[in-house]
Write an enzyme that holds these catalytic residues in place. Structure first.
Site, mmCIF file in Angstrom:
data_model
loop_
_atom_site.group_PDB
_atom_site.id
_atom_site.type_symbol
_atom_site.label_atom_id
_atom_site.label_comp_id
_atom_site.label_asym_id
_atom_site.label_seq_id
_atom_site.Cartn_x
_atom_site.Cartn_y
_atom_site.Cartn_z
ATOM 1 N N GLU A 157 0.813 -1.222 0.000
ATOM 2 C CA GLU A 157 0.000 0.000 0.000
ATOM 3 C C GLU A 157 0.850 1.278 0.000
ATOM 4 O O GLU A 157 0.677 2.155 0.844
ATOM 5 C CB GLU A 157 -0.976 -0.024 1.184
ATOM 6 C CG GLU A 157 -1.860 -1.264 1.148
ATOM 7 C CD GLU A 157 -2.837 -1.355 2.316
ATOM 8 O OE1 GLU A 157 -2.717 -0.575 3.276
ATOM 9 O OE2 GLU A 157 -3.742 -2.214 2.256
ATOM 10 N N GLU A 264 -5.695 -10.656 -1.912
ATOM 11 C CA GLU A 264 -6.530 -10.567 -0.699
ATOM 12 C C GLU A 264 -8.011 -10.464 -1.058
ATOM 13 O O GLU A 264 -8.749 -9.631 -0.515
ATOM 14 C CB GLU A 264 -6.119 -9.344 0.138
ATOM 15 C CG GLU A 264 -4.654 -9.352 0.524
ATOM 16 C CD GLU A 264 -4.192 -8.129 1.299
ATOM 17 O OE1 GLU A 264 -5.045 -7.382 1.823
ATOM 18 O OE2 GLU A 264 -2.976 -7.921 1.376
HETATM 19 C C1 XIL Z 1 -5.456 -7.083 7.905
HETATM 20 C C2 XIL Z 1 -5.780 -8.340 8.661
HETATM 21 O O1 XIL Z 1 -6.913 -8.954 8.091
HETATM 22 C C3 XIL Z 1 -5.983 -8.033 10.103
HETATM 23 O O2 XIL Z 1 -6.163 -9.220 10.838
HETATM 24 C C4 XIL Z 1 -4.758 -7.259 10.631
HETATM 25 O O3 XIL Z 1 -4.893 -6.918 11.923
HETATM 26 C C5 XIL Z 1 -4.535 -6.005 9.817
HETATM 27 O O4 XIL Z 1 -4.393 -6.354 8.484
HETATM 28 N N1 XIL Z 1 -4.804 -4.825 3.431
HETATM 29 C C6 XIL Z 1 -3.735 -5.628 3.698
HETATM 30 C C7 XIL Z 1 -3.857 -6.719 4.695
HETATM 31 O O5 XIL Z 1 -2.697 -5.524 3.040
HETATM 32 O O6 XIL Z 1 -2.620 -7.034 5.283
HETATM 33 C C8 XIL Z 1 -4.884 -6.361 5.713
HETATM 34 O O7 XIL Z 1 -5.056 -7.437 6.612
HETATM 35 C C9 XIL Z 1 -6.189 -6.001 5.061
HETATM 36 C C10 XIL Z 1 -6.031 -4.807 4.178
#
Ligand code: XIL
Length: 361
Positions: A157, A264
């Site tokens: 990000e 994701e």
């Molecule tokens: C999130 C996880 O789902 C949570 O459990 C954690 O506490 C924070 O991160 N974008 C990302 C992921 O790159 O790493 C994130 O995951 C969700 C959004």
């Protein structure tokens, strides 16, 4: 869903039967949903947490459907870096052992993320350890410990929320807004030359400006010698995503010729701006967005299909529950039963012709 030979063969037959004409398109059916990993020609992943290793239902579902896992949060700084600057590896080790024990690939996320700046770094005594040295040491220690991982989100990000430029972060302030990224990729490469190293971001399907900035950043990092070897598209989507969006996005990202990780994926109902008439209608729209994502991924050149990762399997496991407990963004329900979304994924991951579930809405 327990994997069984009949379910897999059933899936293959259904596919053969519907392969001929467009008229033979099949709407997703819950009758027999094969495990994703058995039908997809590329790795299918899920995120996971240590607690789930003790949940036999989750383990069955993960092993039946997935060929790789991404630690959801226990391989991030938020877990590993302690206040005094030391590292804790007990839980990430357990996830790595789970992956190994089940013949699954391990995908690491995330080394450098603006959102995580633990005290061990924020309050580092720089008269004792220069910041850059601590940064390098962290990346080298984590990547080195899990050497053999299939890949890493090295920088996560990096593009600003609105797509204008890059994010501010502790890392950018201390080491340079561009240089800290190049540096992270170089250190990760040295620690595990075989791991595929990703720049990963989100909202690329929704924001052309962000997609553009993201691509320019990849270009610039490559020119600066950063050993980026993969492109990550998170795909946190909502059920009203405009048709064609994932396809357009993945095609744009494919221009680098690098492996692509749909990293994701989930399809939120609650985040959708369109209000559905019923839960059924929402589930159909959701299934279609999942189907399009799988179709778009399958349409990529084979050698660029790194992995298709879903951000959890059962609704109750989703991180989006923290945002709104009523959301149901994942392919399996709370009990682990396949939803329409799972059936849509099984059809499309296998390359079957898909008839939109929402066509009649
Ligand atoms: C999130 C996880 O789902 C949570 O459990 C954690 O506490 C924070 O991160 N974008 C990302 C992921 O790159 O790493 C994130 O995951 C969700 C959004």
């Amino acid at each position: 869903m327990i994997p069984n030979r009949r379910a897999v063969i059933g899936g293959a037959l259904a596919l053969a039967a519907c392969d001929r004409t467009a008229d033979a398109r099949v709407a997703p059916s819950l009758d027999s949903v094969p495990g994703f990993k058995h039908v997809a020609p590329f790795p299918v992943g899920t995120c996971m947490q240590v607690a789930q290793i003790g949940d036999p239902d989750w383990v069955r579902l993960a092993v039946a459907n997935c060929s790789q896992v991404t630690p959801e949060w226990e391989m991030k700084m938020e877990y590993i870096v302690q206040d005094d600057g030391s590292f804790l590896f007990d839980r990430p080790d357990k996830i790595a052992a789970f992956a190994r024990g089940n013949g699954m690939g391990l995908y690491g996320t995330t080394l450098v993320w603006y959102a995580q700046k633990p005290d061990g770094f924020a309050k580092l005594d720089e008269s004792r350890v220069p910041f850059g040295k601590a940064y390098d040491n962290y990346i080298a220690a984590v990547v080195g410990r899990y050497k053999g991982a299939v890949g890493w989100d090295v920088v996560n990000e990096a593009v600003a929320e609105d797509g204008n430029g890059w994010r501010e972060s502790l890392w950018a302030t201390k080491l340079g807004e561009f240089d800290h990224m190049v540096r992270a990729f170089k250190v990760a490469k040295e620690a595990d030359p075989d791991a595929v190293l990703f720049l990963n971001d989100y909202n690329l399907e929704y924001m052309p400006r962000k997609l553009d900035t993201f691509q320019k950043l990849v270009d610039r990092l490559l020119k600066a010698g950063a050993p980026i070897s993969g492109i990550g598209c998170q795909s946190h989507l909502a059920a009203d995503l405009k048709s064609g969006s994932t396809d357009k996005t993945l095609k744009a990202l494919a221009r680098f010729g690098l492996p692509i990780h749909l990293s994701e994926l989930e399809v939120s109902i609650v985040r959708s701006e369109r209000k559905f008439k019923s839960a059924d209608d929402a589930a159909k729209a959701q299934a279609d967005v999942y189907a399009e994502a799988a179709q778009a991924f399958r349409a990529l050149p084979t050698e660029q299909q790194f992995a298709f990762t879903i951000w959890g399997l059962r609704d109750r496991d989703s991180w989006l529950k923290n945002e709104n407990a009523t959301d149901t963004p994942l392919p399996f329900d709370d009990q682990g039963q396949p939803k329409l979304a799972a059936a849509a994924l099984a059809t499309t991951l296998s390359g079957g012709l898909y008839q939109k579930a929402s066509a009649a809405l």
